[in-house]
Design a protein around this motif. Structure first.
Motif, PDB file in Angstrom:
ATOM      1  N   PHE A  26       0.828  -1.210   0.000  1.00 21.72           N
ATOM      2  CA  PHE A  26       0.000   0.000   0.000  1.00 21.72           C
ATOM      3  C   PHE A  26       0.859   1.255   0.000  1.00 21.72           C
ATOM      4  O   PHE A  26       1.841   1.355   0.740  1.00 21.72           O
ATOM      5  CB  PHE A  26      -0.900  -0.011   1.234  1.00 21.72           C
ATOM      6  N   VAL A  27       0.506   2.212  -0.845  1.00 24.99           N
ATOM      7  CA  VAL A  27       1.065   3.561  -0.802  1.00 24.99           C
ATOM      8  C   VAL A  27      -0.076   4.493  -0.412  1.00 24.99           C
ATOM      9  O   VAL A  27      -1.095   4.541  -1.098  1.00 24.99           O
ATOM     10  CB  VAL A  27       1.659   3.983  -2.158  1.00 24.99           C
ATOM     11  N   PRO A  28       0.037   5.224   0.692  1.00 25.95           N
ATOM     12  CA  PRO A  28      -1.071   6.058   1.150  1.00 25.95           C
ATOM     13  C   PRO A  28      -1.473   7.129   0.141  1.00 25.95           C
ATOM     14  O   PRO A  28      -0.651   7.598  -0.662  1.00 25.95           O
ATOM     15  CB  PRO A  28      -0.524   6.697   2.437  1.00 25.95           C
ATOM     16  N   VAL A  29      -2.732   7.503   0.208  1.00 19.98           N
ATOM     17  CA  VAL A  29      -3.224   8.624  -0.593  1.00 19.98           C
ATOM     18  C   VAL A  29      -2.475   9.885  -0.185  1.00 19.98           C
ATOM     19  O   VAL A  29      -2.419  10.240   0.991  1.00 19.98           O
ATOM     20  CB  VAL A  29      -4.739   8.808  -0.384  1.00 19.98           C
ATOM     21  N   ASN A  30      -1.882  10.564  -1.148  1.00 21.44           N
ATOM     22  CA  ASN A  30      -1.221  11.838  -0.866  1.00 21.44           C
ATOM     23  C   ASN A  30      -1.905  13.005  -1.571  1.00 21.44           C
ATOM     24  O   ASN A  30      -1.506  14.154  -1.420  1.00 21.44           O
ATOM     25  CB  ASN A  30       0.269  11.785  -1.226  1.00 21.44           C
ATOM     26  N   THR A  31      -2.955  12.693  -2.357  1.00 23.50           N
ATOM     27  CA  THR A  31      -3.739  13.722  -3.028  1.00 23.50           C
ATOM     28  C   THR A  31      -5.216  13.383  -2.858  1.00 23.50           C
ATOM     29  O   THR A  31      -5.852  12.836  -3.773  1.00 23.50           O
ATOM     30  CB  THR A  31      -3.373  13.798  -4.526  1.00 23.50           C
ATOM     31  N   PRO A  32      -5.787  13.662  -1.675  1.00 22.47           N
ATOM     32  CA  PRO A  32      -7.205  13.348  -1.469  1.00 22.47           C
ATOM     33  C   PRO A  32      -8.096  14.271  -2.288  1.00 22.47           C
ATOM     34  O   PRO A  32      -7.751  15.438  -2.537  1.00 22.47           O
ATOM     35  CB  PRO A  32      -7.407  13.577   0.031  1.00 22.47           C
ATOM     36  N   VAL A  33      -9.237  13.738  -2.715  1.00 25.79           N
ATOM     37  CA  VAL A  33     -10.183  14.514  -3.510  1.00 25.79           C
ATOM     38  C   VAL A  33     -11.556  14.464  -2.845  1.00 25.79           C
ATOM     39  O   VAL A  33     -11.850  13.560  -2.062  1.00 25.79           O
ATOM     40  CB  VAL A  33     -10.277  13.998  -4.954  1.00 25.79           C
ATOM     41  N   THR A  34     -12.383  15.446  -3.180  1.00 24.74           N
ATOM     42  CA  THR A  34     -13.717  15.541  -2.590  1.00 24.74           C
ATOM     43  C   THR A  34     -14.771  15.665  -3.689  1.00 24.74           C
ATOM     44  O   THR A  34     -14.449  15.821  -4.871  1.00 24.74           O
ATOM     45  CB  THR A  34     -13.797  16.753  -1.642  1.00 24.74           C
ATOM     46  N   GLN A  35     -16.021  15.620  -3.264  1.00 24.95           N
ATOM     47  CA  GLN A  35     -17.150  15.599  -4.183  1.00 24.95           C
ATOM     48  C   GLN A  35     -17.135  16.790  -5.145  1.00 24.95           C
ATOM     49  O   GLN A  35     -17.102  17.952  -4.728  1.00 24.95           O
ATOM     50  CB  GLN A  35     -18.461  15.611  -3.379  1.00 24.95           C
ATOM     51  N   GLY A  36     -17.126  16.494  -6.451  1.00 30.69           N
ATOM     52  CA  GLY A  36     -17.199  17.533  -7.471  1.00 30.69           C
ATOM     53  C   GLY A  36     -15.891  18.230  -7.771  1.00 30.69           C
ATOM     54  O   GLY A  36     -15.853  19.158  -8.593  1.00 30.69           O
ATOM     55  N   GLN A  37     -14.799  17.792  -7.146  1.00 28.12           N
ATOM     56  CA  GLN A  37     -13.508  18.459  -7.363  1.00 28.12           C
ATOM     57  C   GLN A  37     -12.998  18.219  -8.777  1.00 28.12           C
ATOM     58  O   GLN A  37     -13.052  17.110  -9.300  1.00 28.12           O
ATOM     59  CB  GLN A  37     -12.488  17.947  -6.349  1.00 28.12           C
ATOM     60  N   THR A  38     -12.498  19.273  -9.388  1.00 27.50           N
ATOM     61  CA  THR A  38     -11.911  19.190 -10.719  1.00 27.50           C
ATOM     62  C   THR A  38     -10.399  19.322 -10.607  1.00 27.50           C
ATOM     63  O   THR A  38      -9.890  20.130  -9.834  1.00 27.50           O
ATOM     64  CB  THR A  38     -12.471  20.297 -11.628  1.00 27.50           C
ATOM     65  N   MET A  39      -9.685  18.517 -11.382  1.00 24.38           N
ATOM     66  CA  MET A  39      -8.231  18.551 -11.348  1.00 24.38           C
ATOM     67  C   MET A  39      -7.699  18.171 -12.725  1.00 24.38           C
ATOM     68  O   MET A  39      -8.250  17.285 -13.386  1.00 24.38           O
ATOM     69  CB  MET A  39      -7.700  17.558 -10.300  1.00 24.38           C
ATOM     70  N   THR A  40      -6.661  18.849 -13.150  1.00 21.04           N
ATOM     71  CA  THR A  40      -5.977  18.467 -14.380  1.00 21.04           C
ATOM     72  C   THR A  40      -4.712  17.694 -14.000  1.00 21.04           C
ATOM     73  O   THR A  40      -3.842  18.212 -13.312  1.00 21.04           O
ATOM     74  CB  THR A  40      -5.613  19.695 -15.233  1.00 21.04           C
ATOM     75  N   VAL A  41      -4.667  16.431 -14.425  1.00 21.12           N
ATOM     76  CA  VAL A  41      -3.553  15.542 -14.092  1.00 21.12           C
ATOM     77  C   VAL A  41      -2.779  15.251 -15.368  1.00 21.12           C
ATOM     78  O   VAL A  41      -3.284  14.595 -16.275  1.00 21.12           O
ATOM     79  CB  VAL A  41      -4.060  14.231 -13.465  1.00 21.12           C
ATOM     80  N   ASP A  42      -1.567  15.775 -15.446  1.00 20.63           N
ATOM     81  CA  ASP A  42      -0.708  15.563 -16.619  1.00 20.63           C
ATOM     82  C   ASP A  42      -1.454  15.899 -17.916  1.00 20.63           C
ATOM     83  O   ASP A  42      -1.379  15.168 -18.905  1.00 20.63           O
ATOM     84  CB  ASP A  42      -0.194  14.129 -16.642  1.00 20.63           C
ATOM     85  N   GLY A  43      -2.172  17.008 -17.890  1.00 20.86           N
ATOM     86  CA  GLY A  43      -2.878  17.474 -19.081  1.00 20.86           C
ATOM     87  C   GLY A  43      -4.253  16.882 -19.291  1.00 20.86           C
ATOM     88  O   GLY A  43      -4.943  17.243 -20.258  1.00 20.86           O
ATOM     89  N   VAL A  44      -4.685  15.970 -18.411  1.00 20.58           N
ATOM     90  CA  VAL A  44      -5.990  15.328 -18.548  1.00 20.58           C
ATOM     91  C   VAL A  44      -6.952  15.906 -17.510  1.00 20.58           C
ATOM     92  O   VAL A  44      -6.704  15.810 -16.299  1.00 20.58           O
ATOM     93  CB  VAL A  44      -5.891  13.804 -18.357  1.00 20.58           C
TER      94      VAL A  44
END
Length: 258
Positions: free
Chosen positions: A152-170
């Motif tokens: 297991f590698v712990p979550v280091n980028t938690p997200v919440t309901q409706g959150q928008t994020m661009t990950v490596d251009g996506v």
């Protein structure tokens, strides 16, 4: 008819531009998304051994780019991430529900209502998944998703309901308010290709109660997750436990029926 929901043979399918489904190789299916500099994978697998096999499939059939981001659909398929991290000898972005780290720490993702029940759930999970049965013979065990090396590698980028994020251009939109077989689900919507990644559409009627005795799974909340996915009007639907679907009308019919 199970043949309509589960593959007879495992396969890798390019679902849409830059998105692949890895289906049928293990209990939990994977999604790979190509970013500008590397790859993003939805789920890391049950264990180090499974993740190692997935890495080989990705390199052979999809891309030799590094996997720099893992998104956990939920806490059942988080135990292969160390293999991914070690394979590329880099910092791994791990996106997931804010409760995953706690749930893994308290009960290994088995769903204990209180941490003190975890040893009992572990013992019963070994029974549920026939871990201690012989490998061959009339009482041989079926394929089991537990009992191997956890990484297991712990979550280091938690997200919440409706959150928008661009990950490596996506561009991605995350939804975290809808439980299915755990209370730490993350549904991912990719607006550019109108693709949804999820662990809510299953090949069978959901198991609201498990043989090991994990927390009861509320069918009302599960149905709300299905409704959310339906209302996103996806053109592609990639599922953790059943085959991927494409085509708006077929997806709507399937989700409404479910």
């Amino acid at each position: 008819n199970i043949a309509k929901t589960q593959p007879e043979e495992a396969y890798i399918k390019r679902v849409t531009d830059g998105v692949w489904a890895i289906t049928g190789y293990h209990f939990g299916y994977k999604t790979v998304i190509e970013g500008e500099t590397g790859l993003i994978i939805y789920d890391s697998g049950d264990d180090i051994e499974e993740a190692t096999e997935i890495l080989e499939l990705v390199r052979k059939h999809i891309s030799e780019k590094p996997i720099h981001t893992v998104i956990y659909s939920h806490s059942h398929y988080v135990f292969g991430a160390q293999a991914i991290q070690q394979a590329f000898d880099g910092e791994l972005k791990v996106i997931g529900h804010p409760e995953i780290n706690k749930n893994v720490l308290e009960s290994g993702g088995l769903g204990a209502s209180i941490p003190e029940l975890s040893p009992t759930l572990t013992a019963r999970a070994y029974e549920q998944f026939s871990v201690l049965l012989p490998a061959e013979g009339p009482d041989a065990k079926s394929p089991t998703p537990i009992g191997k090396t956890q990484g297991f590698v712990p979550v280091n980028t938690p997200v919440t309901q409706g959150q928008t994020m661009t990950v490596d251009g996506v561009e991605m939109v995350f939804y975290t308010d809808f439980d299915s077989d755990t209370d730490d689900q993350v549904i991912v919507y990719l607006p550019e290709s109108k693709t949804v990644l999820n662990n809510h559409l299953w090949p069978t009627y959901p198991n609201f109660y498990t043989l090991r005795g994990s927390v009861y799974r509320d069918p009302t909340v599960w149905a709300e997750g299905i409704r959310l996915i339906r209302d996103l009007n996806p053109e592609h639907l990639i599922n953790t436990h059943t085959e991927p679907l494409s085509g708006h009308d077929e997806i709507q019919t399937t989700l409404n029926g479910y």
